[in-house]
Design an enzyme around this catalytic site. Structure first.
Site, PDB file in Angstrom:
ATOM      1  N   GLU A  54      76.755  37.485  46.455  1.00  0.00           N
ATOM      2  CA  GLU A  54      75.640  37.451  47.404  1.00  0.00           C
ATOM      3  C   GLU A  54      75.329  38.805  48.038  1.00  0.00           C
ATOM      4  O   GLU A  54      74.216  39.032  48.495  1.00  0.00           O
ATOM      5  CB  GLU A  54      75.931  36.438  48.515  1.00  0.00           C
ATOM      6  CG  GLU A  54      76.217  35.038  48.040  1.00  0.00           C
ATOM      7  CD  GLU A  54      74.998  34.319  47.484  1.00  0.00           C
ATOM      8  OE1 GLU A  54      74.144  34.982  46.883  1.00  0.00           O
ATOM      9  OE2 GLU A  54      74.922  33.103  47.651  1.00  0.00           O
ATOM     10  N   HIS A  65      85.594  34.335  48.250  1.00  0.00           N
ATOM     11  CA  HIS A  65      85.165  33.368  47.230  1.00  0.00           C
ATOM     12  C   HIS A  65      86.298  32.384  47.014  1.00  0.00           C
ATOM     13  O   HIS A  65      87.472  32.753  47.083  1.00  0.00           O
ATOM     14  CB  HIS A  65      84.836  34.088  45.916  1.00  0.00           C
ATOM     15  CG  HIS A  65      84.027  33.254  44.983  1.00  0.00           C
ATOM     16  ND1 HIS A  65      84.592  32.343  44.119  1.00  0.00           N
ATOM     17  CD2 HIS A  65      82.685  33.176  44.804  1.00  0.00           C
ATOM     18  CE1 HIS A  65      83.628  31.755  43.442  1.00  0.00           C
ATOM     19  NE2 HIS A  65      82.464  32.222  43.848  1.00  0.00           N
TER      20      HIS A  65
END
Ligand code: ACO
Length: 361
Positions: free
Chosen positions: A303, A244
């Site tokens: 996700e 991320h």
């Protein structure tokens, strides 16, 4: 200068704070863990809209139901050309049919659009007729009903609400920034939301959860995980659902969604052992990423468990990004209004590194 604008602050916002070092997400004063699982999506949308739109006093459940019914009329424009596209491209094309504006009515139609259009597109691609919205239902319950043609179990509705609330806003992520840039030109909310959908679609942003299922299917069994992952990284592939830009620790949304999947086990089509298998793949991936990139702190992002949750709710992986848009749209709209209220035109500069004109002979 930074190519990815990593350290650039481009807005002050009252909407959400992402603390990447502590792994903390606050949405309008609430830690995401306190909203997820306890709040219906329409209430989270109201929280985000508060102060940016008029007439929110009675809550959004009724007006959002009416908005779903209103936008359903556009489903008639789904033709075979659109059905050959991916669900998010078809959903975006139908959303583009909505008129621009800056008021609450426009915002509600845009909040309804990804839900109504995605359900219709998924059904049409499976050769099924669309199911009209039921304005009396909650938003999550109606999404599952429009998708399946029958009412969903309360546990499934709660799981979808948890997901939609968890992803409703997240600082100045790529799609929100894109929406704010368009809003800053005063193009209108529909244009801003189309920019958000377009940015979300990419595999480095909202397009990751479908490929997470491909990875799990490719691995097949827990004992294959290490070899499969090592081979993927040797090829230079990225592991979807990991890493991320902001979080240097575990994404707090991953645990909120994993808890939601755990609640669904035994109540919906979570295949036996699927969660344990995913946990084994996650553990192998984290160990390998740590060994290969010790300086990068790559951890699980939202996700990974999104993929399991949406699979359990019977959304096809090709439509996972559309479901992300169903949740994030409230954040995009609030950011667009916040940008309009106080922000100037967003217009950064570039450094020209091309050739200079030749001196005249
Ligand atoms: N798998 C393998 N390696 C990775 C991964 C990954 N998932 N993520 C980052 N890396 C590596 C990069 O290859 C790079 O290595 P290098 O320095 O040897 O070239 C290093 O870590 C840093 O990568 P960056 O691209 O600088 O990291 P950035 O902050 O730009 O990327 C991103 C963030 C795009 C999310 C990235 O981690 C990624 O591609 N992840 C996979 C896709 C994904 O899951 N996206 C969803 C993100 S969550 C969301 O948007 C809702």
């Amino acid at each position: 200068m930074s190519d990815g604008l990593d350290d650039v602050v481009a807005a002050h916002t009252v909407l959400s704070e992402v603390d990447g070092q502590a792994g903390r997400l606050i949405i309008r004063g609430w830690p995401v863990e306190q909203l997820a699982g306890r709040t219906a999506y329409e209430d989270a949308a109201r929280l985000l809209f508060d102060g940016f739109f008029e007439d929110l006093l009675a809550g959004l459940a009724g007006p959002l139901g009416q908005a779903r019914a209103e936008v359903f009329g556009e489903v008639a424009a789904l033709d075979t050309g659109l059905l050959d596209r991916t669900p998010i491209e078809a959903m975006r094309a139908l959303t583009a049919r909505l008129g621009d504006g800056d008021d609450l009515a426009t915002a509600l139609r845009l909040t309804a659009a990804p839900a109504v259009f995605t359900a219709a597109v998924v059904r049409a691609q499976a050769g099924q007729a669309p199911v009209a919205p039921d304005p009396a239902l909650g938003h999550a319950a109606d999404i599952l009903r429009m998708l399946r043609g029958r009412e969903a179990a309360p546990a499934e509705v709660a799981a979808l609400d948890t997901y939609l609330v968890t992803v409703s806003d997240h600082g100045l992520n790529a799609s929100t920034f894109a929406a704010r840039v368009v809003a800053s030109t005063r193009a209108g909310l529909t244009s801003a939301i189309l920019a958000g959908i377009s940015a979300l679609k990419g595999p480095l942003h909202g397009g990751a959860p479908g490929p997470v299922i491909d990875m799990l299917d490719g691995i097949g069994r827990p004992e294959n995980a290490r070899a499969w992952i090592e081979a993927a990284l040797d090829r230079g592939d990225r592991l979807m659902g990991f890493g991320h830009r902001i979080y240097r620790v575990r994404d707090p949304r991953a645990d909120a969604l994993k808890a939601a999947v755990r609640k669904l086990v035994g109540q919906s089509n979570v295949a036996h052992g699927r969660l344990e298998f995913a946990e084994a793949v996650e553990a192998a991936a984290l160990a390998i990423l740590k060994a290969r990139k010790p300086d990068r702190s790559l951890d699980t992002n939202v996700e990974f468990y999104t993929a399991l949750l949406l699979e359990a709710l019977a959304f096809p992986p090709t439509a996972f990004t559309c479901v992300f848009a169903m949740g994030r749209v409230a954040g995009w709209l609030a950011h667009a209004r916040e940008q309009l209220a106080g922000g100037r035109l967003i217009r950064p500069q570039s450094v020209y590194v091309g050739p200079q004109p030749k001196a005249a002979a």
